[in-house]
Design an enzyme around this catalytic site. Sequence first.
Site, PDB file in Angstrom:
ATOM      1  N   ALA A 235      -4.071  -9.563  -0.160  1.00  0.00           N
ATOM      2  CA  ALA A 235      -3.182  -9.804  -1.294  1.00  0.00           C
ATOM      3  C   ALA A 235      -2.358  -8.552  -1.545  1.00  0.00           C
ATOM      4  CB  ALA A 235      -4.009 -10.162  -2.530  1.00  0.00           C
ATOM      5  N   LYS A 236      -1.353  -8.717  -2.369  1.00  0.00           N
ATOM      6  CA  LYS A 236      -0.442  -7.592  -2.641  1.00  0.00           C
ATOM      7  C   LYS A 236      -1.180  -6.367  -3.191  1.00  0.00           C
ATOM      8  CE  LYS A 236       3.195  -9.793  -1.345  1.00  0.00           C
ATOM      9  NZ  LYS A 236       3.738 -10.868  -2.141  1.00  0.00           N
ATOM     10  N   ARG A 237      -2.268  -6.626  -3.923  1.00  0.00           N
ATOM     11  CA  ARG A 237      -2.977  -5.492  -4.518  1.00  0.00           C
ATOM     12  C   ARG A 237      -3.751  -4.667  -3.486  1.00  0.00           C
ATOM     13  NH1 ARG A 237      -5.207 -10.069  -6.099  1.00  0.00           N
ATOM     14  NH2 ARG A 237      -7.194 -10.615  -5.167  1.00  0.00           N
TER      15      ARG A 237
END
Length: 293
Positions: A235-237
Site C-alpha cells: 500500500a502507499k503507506r
Amino acid sequence: MTSAGRFAPSPSGELHVGNLRTAILAWLFARSTGRSFLLRMEDLDRARAGAEAVQLRDLAAMGVTWDGDVVRQTDRESLYAQAIGRLEEAGLTYECFCTRREIQEAPSAPHSPQGAYPGTCRDLDPAELEYKRSMRPAAIRLRAGVADYTVRDVLRGEYTGAVDDFVLRRSDGVTAYNLAVVVDDAEQGIDQVVRGDDLLPSTPRQAYLASLLSIPVPEYAHVPLVVNHDGARLAKRDGAVTLADLAAEGITSGAVRDCLLDSLGLPPGPLERALAVFDPSRLPREPWVWSAP
Ligand code: GLU
C-alpha cells in the site's frame, strides 16, 4: 470481435509497483496469445482528478502499450442499465433497503457463508415494500439461484467460491463493480482477465452473473500480489512504492521495470524481450515481497 486482454485500474491515485507488476503480466498474457490489450478506467467510484493521466504515464513508462482509446466506466451507464433491466425482466433482481449496519447485525441465514447478504429484503410483501420505498432509496440485488460457483483459473486451477445476493446497483444509483466488470469485459470482447489474486473471491460471482446474462466466461489468471515485509498487500503507506516516489530517490522507471521483471523470472529491458520468453507455467505462485532496487 477480436479477442482481448485488459488492465482495469481504479483511478483513485497513483499506481504502485504491485499494480504495475500486474499490468505488465496482463500485457504479457495478452500479447503472448495474440490478443489485443485494452485499458479501462474503473472510475464509477473512488476516482480522483488527475489520477488517470498519471496512471497512463506510468504504464507507458513501463512499456505497457494499449490498443484503441481508454474506456471509462462513467461513460457506460446505459450499458449497465440495460443489463440490469434484462435481469429485472427475468425476475432475477430485487430491491434492498438494508443499511450496512443492518446487514452486519442481521442473523446470517443457515449455511450461508460469512459476510453473505442474509436475504432480509428478498421476499418483502407489497405493504412492506411500499413502506420501505417511502423511507429510503433502494439498492438492486441479484436474486442468486446458487450458493457457490466454480471457475477455472490458468494459475490457480478450479476455484469454488460463494455467490450471494450481491448488489448490482447501489442505493446512491452507482453501478456496482461486479456488474460493470462483467458487462464491460463482454462488450469490449475481453476473453482473458488477468488481475491480482485479491479478486479471486469475487470471480465466482462475476462468472455466475455472466452465465445469467448469457455472456461467455473469460479465461482467468489471478496473479500473486506484491506484499510488504509483514506479508500484507502493498500500500502507499509502505514508503516509496510509486514511480514518482522512487524517481525522487534516484531510481529510474527502467530500473523499476527490470526489478519487476526479475521478480517474475523474466529478462530485463524492454517488455518485448520478456515477451519472447514468457511462459505462464513458469511464473512464481507466491506473493513477492517488495524491496526497492
Ligand atoms: N478496478 C479493479 C482494481 O483496480 C480491478 C478490477 C479487475 O481487474 O477486474 O482493483
